[in-house]
Design an enzyme around this catalytic site. Structure first.
Site, PDB file in Angstrom:
ATOM      1  N   ASP A  16       0.836  -1.206   0.000  1.00  0.00           N
ATOM      2  CA  ASP A  16       0.000   0.000   0.000  1.00  0.00           C
ATOM      3  C   ASP A  16       0.871   1.256   0.000  1.00  0.00           C
ATOM      4  OD1 ASP A  16      -2.009   1.902   0.401  1.00  0.00           O
ATOM      5  OD2 ASP A  16      -3.109   0.613   1.776  1.00  0.00           O
ATOM      6  N   HIS A  18      -0.564   4.489   0.153  1.00  0.00           N
ATOM      7  CA  HIS A  18      -1.397   5.623   0.572  1.00  0.00           C
ATOM      8  C   HIS A  18      -0.739   6.361   1.741  1.00  0.00           C
ATOM      9  CE1 HIS A  18      -4.340   3.202  -1.642  1.00  0.00           C
ATOM     10  NE2 HIS A  18      -4.881   4.362  -1.932  1.00  0.00           N
TER      11      HIS A  18
END
Length: 143
Positions: A16, A18
């Site tokens: 990920d 983000h």
């Protein structure tokens, strides 16, 4: 004598990338009085554990937004225990599963995996801070 601040290890697990929520949590936890070690994005379980050992951390806070949190977090409690972090509080939050699922069911699965708390998407940082204070037995005027 000043009390030692509680140390948190935070980061975004797995593949990920983000970063925005991670930065928001870093600032919120720091302002709440915690000593925060931010591992950034694409963090492996082993990296969380190594950082927790190195920093003598009081808790690990895992974020995930791309939906693979359940897979990425599987086995983390056991790895913590094996590494000598038995009982360290593990918290997880964000978009931690794929698709629309009842959060009560998601939370049950994460608790069964050994996480102390699981938070749904869009949980305000204050909610997580309050949970950390409860788990770590911190008064509101100290972290």
């Amino acid at each position: 004598m000043e009390k030692k601040k509680k140390v948190l290890i935070i980061g975004v697990i797995g593949a990920d990338v983000h970063a925005v929520g991670n930065k928001i949590l870093y600032h919120a936890f720091t302002e709440a009085g915690f000593d925060v070690v931010n591992l950034g994005v694409m963090v492996s379980q082993e990296e969380y554990i190594a950082a927790a050992i190195e920093a003598n951390a009081d808790a690990i806070v895992v974020s995930s937004l791309y939906g693979q949190g359940e897979l990425d977090c599987r086995g983390m409690r056991e790895k913590c225990d094996e590494a000598g972090l038995k009982g360290i509080p593990l918290l997880v939050g964000g978009n931690i599963v794929i698709g629309k699922q009842k959060f009560e069911d998601v939370e049950k699965r994460f608790r069964a995996m050994g996480f102390d708390r699981a938070f749904p998407p869009n949980t305000p940082p204050e909610t997580t801070i309050q949970a950390l204070k409860e788990i770590l037995h911190v008064e509101d005027d100290e972290a």
